[in-house]
Scaffold this motif. Structure first.
Motif, PDB file in Angstrom:
ATOM      1  N   THR A  25       0.821  -1.212   0.000  1.00  0.00           N
ATOM      2  CA  THR A  25       0.000   0.000   0.000  1.00  0.00           C
ATOM      3  C   THR A  25       0.855   1.262   0.000  1.00  0.00           C
ATOM      4  O   THR A  25       1.698   1.453   0.875  1.00  0.00           O
ATOM      5  CB  THR A  25      -0.926   0.021   1.230  1.00  0.00           C
ATOM      6  OG1 THR A  25      -1.679  -1.183   1.269  1.00  0.00           O
ATOM      7  CG2 THR A  25      -1.880   1.198   1.162  1.00  0.00           C
ATOM      8  N   ASN A  26       0.604   2.124  -0.975  1.00  0.00           N
ATOM      9  CA  ASN A  26       1.307   3.398  -1.112  1.00  0.00           C
ATOM     10  C   ASN A  26       0.279   4.523  -1.084  1.00  0.00           C
ATOM     11  O   ASN A  26      -0.690   4.496  -1.847  1.00  0.00           O
ATOM     12  CB  ASN A  26       2.067   3.453  -2.430  1.00  0.00           C
ATOM     13  CG  ASN A  26       3.061   2.316  -2.582  1.00  0.00           C
ATOM     14  OD1 ASN A  26       4.225   2.444  -2.252  1.00  0.00           O
ATOM     15  ND2 ASN A  26       2.591   1.181  -3.102  1.00  0.00           N
ATOM     16  N   ILE A  27       0.488   5.500  -0.210  1.00  0.00           N
ATOM     17  CA  ILE A  27      -0.477   6.590  -0.086  1.00  0.00           C
ATOM     18  C   ILE A  27       0.189   7.913  -0.455  1.00  0.00           C
ATOM     19  O   ILE A  27       1.234   8.282   0.096  1.00  0.00           O
ATOM     20  CB  ILE A  27      -1.048   6.659   1.343  1.00  0.00           C
ATOM     21  CG1 ILE A  27      -1.808   5.369   1.653  1.00  0.00           C
ATOM     22  CG2 ILE A  27      -1.963   7.866   1.499  1.00  0.00           C
ATOM     23  CD1 ILE A  27      -2.397   5.307   3.040  1.00  0.00           C
ATOM     24  N   LEU A  28      -0.414   8.601  -1.399  1.00  0.00           N
ATOM     25  CA  LEU A  28       0.007   9.944  -1.796  1.00  0.00           C
ATOM     26  C   LEU A  28      -0.983  10.914  -1.171  1.00  0.00           C
ATOM     27  O   LEU A  28      -2.157  10.923  -1.551  1.00  0.00           O
ATOM     28  CB  LEU A  28       0.000  10.094  -3.318  1.00  0.00           C
ATOM     29  CG  LEU A  28       0.676   8.989  -4.139  1.00  0.00           C
ATOM     30  CD1 LEU A  28       0.394   9.185  -5.621  1.00  0.00           C
ATOM     31  CD2 LEU A  28       2.163   8.952  -3.891  1.00  0.00           C
ATOM     32  N   VAL A 112       0.841  -3.704 -18.554  1.00  0.00           N
ATOM     33  CA  VAL A 112       0.472  -3.278 -17.201  1.00  0.00           C
ATOM     34  C   VAL A 112      -1.038  -3.423 -17.058  1.00  0.00           C
ATOM     35  O   VAL A 112      -1.789  -2.796 -17.805  1.00  0.00           O
ATOM     36  CB  VAL A 112       0.860  -1.804 -16.945  1.00  0.00           C
ATOM     37  CG1 VAL A 112       0.659  -1.467 -15.468  1.00  0.00           C
ATOM     38  CG2 VAL A 112       2.300  -1.533 -17.351  1.00  0.00           C
ATOM     39  N   ASN A 113      -1.483  -4.246 -16.149  1.00  0.00           N
ATOM     40  CA  ASN A 113      -2.916  -4.403 -15.906  1.00  0.00           C
ATOM     41  C   ASN A 113      -3.330  -3.532 -14.728  1.00  0.00           C
ATOM     42  O   ASN A 113      -2.853  -3.725 -13.607  1.00  0.00           O
ATOM     43  CB  ASN A 113      -3.271  -5.856 -15.638  1.00  0.00           C
ATOM     44  CG  ASN A 113      -3.053  -6.730 -16.856  1.00  0.00           C
ATOM     45  OD1 ASN A 113      -2.016  -7.372 -16.980  1.00  0.00           O
ATOM     46  ND2 ASN A 113      -3.999  -6.741 -17.764  1.00  0.00           N
ATOM     47  N   PRO A 301      -3.668  -7.384 -10.676  1.00  0.00           N
ATOM     48  CA  PRO A 301      -3.477  -6.079 -11.301  1.00  0.00           C
ATOM     49  C   PRO A 301      -2.976  -5.069 -10.280  1.00  0.00           C
ATOM     50  O   PRO A 301      -2.842  -5.387  -9.091  1.00  0.00           O
ATOM     51  CB  PRO A 301      -4.886  -5.717 -11.776  1.00  0.00           C
ATOM     52  CG  PRO A 301      -5.771  -6.351 -10.745  1.00  0.00           C
ATOM     53  CD  PRO A 301      -5.092  -7.640 -10.366  1.00  0.00           C
ATOM     54  N   ILE A 302      -2.702  -3.883 -10.723  1.00  0.00           N
ATOM     55  CA  ILE A 302      -2.335  -2.772  -9.835  1.00  0.00           C
ATOM     56  C   ILE A 302      -3.570  -1.907  -9.659  1.00  0.00           C
ATOM     57  O   ILE A 302      -4.244  -1.562 -10.634  1.00  0.00           O
ATOM     58  CB  ILE A 302      -1.169  -1.968 -10.429  1.00  0.00           C
ATOM     59  CG1 ILE A 302       0.089  -2.834 -10.432  1.00  0.00           C
ATOM     60  CG2 ILE A 302      -0.926  -0.692  -9.643  1.00  0.00           C
ATOM     61  CD1 ILE A 302       1.059  -2.505 -11.512  1.00  0.00           C
ATOM     62  N   LEU A 303      -3.878  -1.568  -8.423  1.00  0.00           N
ATOM     63  CA  LEU A 303      -5.077  -0.797  -8.124  1.00  0.00           C
ATOM     64  C   LEU A 303      -4.706   0.659  -7.860  1.00  0.00           C
ATOM     65  O   LEU A 303      -3.850   0.951  -7.018  1.00  0.00           O
ATOM     66  CB  LEU A 303      -5.788  -1.392  -6.904  1.00  0.00           C
ATOM     67  CG  LEU A 303      -7.068  -0.697  -6.438  1.00  0.00           C
ATOM     68  CD1 LEU A 303      -8.138  -0.722  -7.523  1.00  0.00           C
ATOM     69  CD2 LEU A 303      -7.604  -1.373  -5.165  1.00  0.00           C
ATOM     70  N   ILE A 327      -2.418  -7.088  -3.095  1.00  0.00           N
ATOM     71  CA  ILE A 327      -2.466  -6.324  -4.335  1.00  0.00           C
ATOM     72  C   ILE A 327      -1.758  -4.992  -4.120  1.00  0.00           C
ATOM     73  O   ILE A 327      -1.973  -4.323  -3.096  1.00  0.00           O
ATOM     74  CB  ILE A 327      -3.921  -6.100  -4.806  1.00  0.00           C
ATOM     75  CG1 ILE A 327      -3.947  -5.277  -6.100  1.00  0.00           C
ATOM     76  CG2 ILE A 327      -4.786  -5.439  -3.743  1.00  0.00           C
ATOM     77  CD1 ILE A 327      -5.322  -5.214  -6.744  1.00  0.00           C
ATOM     78  N   GLN A 328      -0.877  -4.624  -5.036  1.00  0.00           N
ATOM     79  CA  GLN A 328      -0.220  -3.331  -4.915  1.00  0.00           C
ATOM     80  C   GLN A 328      -1.246  -2.234  -5.185  1.00  0.00           C
ATOM     81  O   GLN A 328      -1.945  -2.244  -6.191  1.00  0.00           O
ATOM     82  CB  GLN A 328       0.934  -3.202  -5.912  1.00  0.00           C
ATOM     83  CG  GLN A 328       1.741  -1.919  -5.704  1.00  0.00           C
ATOM     84  CD  GLN A 328       2.852  -1.746  -6.722  1.00  0.00           C
ATOM     85  OE1 GLN A 328       2.707  -2.096  -7.887  1.00  0.00           O
ATOM     86  NE2 GLN A 328       3.978  -1.197  -6.285  1.00  0.00           N
ATOM     87  N   THR A 329      -1.318  -1.288  -4.258  1.00  0.00           N
ATOM     88  CA  THR A 329      -2.319  -0.228  -4.341  1.00  0.00           C
ATOM     89  C   THR A 329      -1.642   1.120  -4.163  1.00  0.00           C
ATOM     90  O   THR A 329      -0.800   1.291  -3.287  1.00  0.00           O
ATOM     91  CB  THR A 329      -3.389  -0.402  -3.240  1.00  0.00           C
ATOM     92  OG1 THR A 329      -3.918  -1.728  -3.312  1.00  0.00           O
ATOM     93  CG2 THR A 329      -4.523   0.581  -3.432  1.00  0.00           C
TER      94      THR A 329
END
Length: 361
Positions: A25-28, A112-113, A301-303, A327-329
């Motif tokens: 999880t990555n938050i901007l 890239v999905n 996929p990437i969310l 899932i990478q988000t």
């Protein structure tokens, strides 16, 4: 599938940006109009060759600059890919995969999905059919190279046929060529109809259980594919509509007029559903996208979540956040309160301030 890093040069409000992503999880986060969504747009562009906003290339280039560059590094099924996008104000964009230029933007699809979810997507069900067709096309193009081929050819023939219909008043002798265009329109159109029909059937098998859980077992959601005409009847329908097409200078029959409907307890919620039902169904649709990609490509996929949490109530926030395991988000938001309140595990945060990373944790 993982995005490892993103580099931007003169893209939107970014002069230079280098950002590495965590595998979860990555938050901007940051105030509005600082450039958070621009990062998601660059990622989406790298996977589809299009802006999720429908922006033109020159609109994505930083003010007073002539060119912009995006470099995305990803890992997919243990293989590494580098995607380069070169935007130019006066020329078509250039795209390269692992340093090799591609001739057609459609060649980018499937590397890239992505599943992109924004507040606008919450209105997907109540808005017009063109947005629901776009949903079908974007998802199928990421999953099926053959679908891309059929869609590109269908749209090209549709445009040329419509141009011919407009020119018939001045050049009536061109009507003799209409049979050729009709034959090709039907050839590719039938393929689109069958592929969309199959996709919606698979989607139904997944979304039923997701929505039932989201609604606390109170509602059952069913999606119905509504082709403008069946594949079996397409040729006859085009022939029958010919005089009307000539009169109105446009093609009135075909999959460019398709739609999908959403039913809860046999009620069409596009027209008669509450806002809550429509939003919950849109959320179910996005979660179903993740699962269908996983089934079809054997990878997650990437969310990309663009400020969606602020538009959802606490129950739907929890349901969405609980679905993000494995899932990478990449999430944009104005603050971290929702995640703290929900005790959600955050792997990496980036504070975005005026086109720059003000802090990373």
């Amino acid at each position: 599938m993982l995005i490892e890093s993103l580099e931007l040069k003169n893209f939107r409000n970014y002069q230079n940006l280098n950002i590495d992503f965590d595998k979860k999880t990555n938050i901007l986060y940051g105030d509005n109009a600082q450039g958070k969504t621009n990062i998601l747009e660059a990622i989406y562009l790298s996977g589809t060759a299009k802006s999720h906003k429908g922006s033109k290339d020159r609109e994505m280039i930083r003010f007073h600059e002539e060119e912009a560059h995006i470099k995305l590094m990803i890992k997919k099924l243990e293989l590494s890919y580098r995607i380069d996008i070169h935007l130019k104000k006066q020329k078509p964009k250039g795209i390269a995969i692992n340093g090799i230029p591609i001739k057609k933007a459609s060649e980018l699809f499937g590397i890239v999905n992505l599943v992109f979810f924004s507040p606008e997507d919450l209105n997907l069900i109540k808005n017009g059919p063109s947005e629901r067709r776009r949903f079908l096309d974007m998802e199928l193009c990421q999953l099926d190279k053959i679908y891309i081929h059929h869609l590109v050819n269908y749209n090209k023939i549709l445009m040329q046929r419509n141009q011919l219909l407009k020119n018939l008043e001045l050049r009536p002798e061109f009507i003799e060529t209409l049979d050729i265009w009709d034959m090709q329109l039907v050839q590719y159109g039938k393929k689109l109809i069958e592929q969309r029909k199959h996709f919606v059937k698979e989607l139904n098998e997944i979304i039923y259980e997701i929505h039932k859980k989201l609604s606390g077992n109170r509602e059952e959601l069913y999606i119905d594919y509504e082709p403008d005409v069946s594949s079996e009847e397409f040729a006859a329908a085009v022939n029958k509509a010919r005089n009307r097409d000539i009169r109105f200078h446009t093609t009135n029959v075909g999959p460019h007029r398709d739609d999908i409907s959403f039913f809860i307890d046999k009620v069409d919620i596009r027209k008669f559903g509450s806002q809550g039902q429509q939003r919950t169904s849109a959320l179910s649709l996005k979660l179903a996208e993740i699962e269908i990609v996983k089934r079809m490509i054997g990878d997650m996929p990437i969310l990309l979540l663009d400020d969606v949490l602020s538009e959802l109530d606490s129950h739907r926030q929890n349901q969405l956040l609980n679905s993000l395991d494995q899932i990478q988000t990449i999430i944009t938001c104005t603050g971290l309160e929702e995640f703290i309140a929900n005790r959600f595990e955050i792997n990496r945060t980036y504070h975005i301030i005026n086109g720059a990373i003000g802090g990373k944790t």
